[in-house]
Structure formats: C-alpha cells, structure tokens
Design an enzyme around this catalytic site. Structure first.
Site, PDB file in Angstrom:
ATOM      1  N   ASN A  80       9.711   2.352 -48.124  1.00  0.00           N
ATOM      2  CA  ASN A  80      10.593   2.366 -49.283  1.00  0.00           C
ATOM      3  C   ASN A  80      11.443   1.097 -49.342  1.00  0.00           C
ATOM      4  OD1 ASN A  80      11.801   3.394 -51.627  1.00  0.00           O
ATOM      5  ND2 ASN A  80      11.840   5.462 -50.790  1.00  0.00           N
ATOM      6  N   HIS A 110      18.798  -9.984 -27.683  1.00  0.00           N
ATOM      7  CA  HIS A 110      19.533 -11.223 -27.446  1.00  0.00           C
ATOM      8  C   HIS A 110      20.454 -11.060 -26.238  1.00  0.00           C
ATOM      9  CE1 HIS A 110      17.945 -12.885 -31.086  1.00  0.00           C
ATOM     10  NE2 HIS A 110      18.333 -11.809 -31.748  1.00  0.00           N
ATOM     11  N   GLY A 137      15.824   7.665 -44.285  1.00  0.00           N
ATOM     12  CA  GLY A 137      16.563   6.502 -44.780  1.00  0.00           C
ATOM     13  C   GLY A 137      17.746   6.132 -43.906  1.00  0.00           C
ATOM     14  N   ALA A 155      17.631  11.037 -41.252  1.00  0.00           N
ATOM     15  CA  ALA A 155      18.301   9.928 -41.926  1.00  0.00           C
ATOM     16  C   ALA A 155      19.520   9.472 -41.131  1.00  0.00           C
ATOM     17  CB  ALA A 155      18.722  10.349 -43.328  1.00  0.00           C
ATOM     18  N   ARG A 161      15.831   5.159 -27.696  1.00  0.00           N
ATOM     19  CA  ARG A 161      14.861   5.481 -26.652  1.00  0.00           C
ATOM     20  C   ARG A 161      13.641   6.118 -27.300  1.00  0.00           C
ATOM     21  NH1 ARG A 161      17.552   9.315 -22.656  1.00  0.00           N
ATOM     22  NH2 ARG A 161      19.110   7.713 -22.789  1.00  0.00           N
TER      23      ARG A 161
END
Length: 180
Positions: A80, A110, A137, A155, A161
């Site tokens: 979507n 990072h 979403g 959502a 994990r």
C-alpha cells in the site's frame, strides 16, 4: 540491542555506506522512485528492480534507496501507499503478502559510536517476510527479522525480533498474542 541480535535469524554484513558504488545506487533509486511516485508508471520500478510486476502491486508514493535484487517480491504481493524500504541487506517478500500503508522496513544497522557512524561504517541484516503474511499499517520491521508464513502483524507494531509462523503479533515491541 544484544537481546535483539540473539533473537533474529540472519547474520550482520558490514559495508562502507559512503563507497561510491553505493552512493550511485542510492541516486539511481531516488531518481526512479521519484518518477514512479509522480507518474504512477510501474515501469520505473520494473527498471529499478529488474523484473516485471504483473503480479505485484505497489501504490505510490513508495520510498526505497536500493534496487536490483535487494528486494525480492513473491507472487501476488500488495504494498500500500507511503511504504519506506531500506533494503541494502536484502528484503525477501513471500507470495500473497499484504503490506499496509506507512510500513517501514530497515536492514541497516548504524553504529552507536558517532565517530564510526560519520566514517560510514555500517552493517546490515536481511529481512524475510513469509508467504501469506499481512503487515498492518504503520508497522516497522527492523534488521534481521524473519516473519513466518501465515503471520498477521498488527497495525503500528515495531517488530524487533523474528516471529514464528502462523502467529498474530502486535505492539511495541511486537509480541505474539496467539497462534492461528
């Protein structure tokens, strides 16, 4: 962070984020995704990912900083609008996967040491999404995670994990609440 690494399936791979070939790959991906996002023409994503999208639907806007085979799409995949994928470490999406709006998938890890970060030292770990998975979403999928076949991710979940097959998992951090 150590707890997250121990519960994920895939090893880390180190790389130099500022290497010229990676900078060029990001520039190309930015150009092609911008063209897709402004026109809706899927041929730009086909060029970016070097494959036909007859059975993959991606709604613009779509944000992605690497192309080629860094994302592998299964059959009948639906993504979507407003998803952001950072796939340097590779993202594999299984057949019949449904990915809701605003889902983010990050493979980069990072360094927490700012000196190493500024020097471009990075690592990554792939993400694997199984067949028949639904990701709600606003979910965020972190590096090294495998989401098993038949899972539903609620959502807004932050998946830190790996999730076993046929699980319903929700929350931040995402936890299995039942097995189907």
């Amino acid at each position: 962070m150590e707890d997250i690494k121990q519960n994920n399936k895939f090893p880390e791979v180190t790389y130099d984020a500022f290497a010229p070939e990676f900078v060029n790959m990001r520039k190309e991906a930015a150009q092609l995704t911008l063209k897709f996002n402004t026109t809706g023409d899927i041929s730009y994503l086909e060029e970016l990912f070097e494959r036909k999208f007859e059975d993959v639907q991606i709604n613009p806007p779509f944000h992605c900083n690497y192309g080629g085979n860094k994302i592998q799409f299964g059959k009948k995949v639906f993504i979507n609008f407003n998803c952001a994928f950072q796939p340097f470490g590779e993202i594999i999406i299984g057949d019949h996967a449904f990915i809701g709006p605003n889902v983010q998938m990050y493979t980069a890890i990072h360094p927490t040491d700012p000196v190493k970060r500024v020097e471009g030292e990075s690592s990554c770990s792939k993400i694997e999404i199984g067949d028949n998975v639904w990701i709600g979403g606003g979910s965020v999928i972190l590096p090294g995670v495998s989401i098993g076949e038949g899972c539903t991710i609620g959502a807004g979940s932050v998946v830190t994990r790996s999730i076993p097959p046929r699980s319903v998992a929700v929350g931040n951090p995402c936890r299995v609440i039942k097995t189907v």
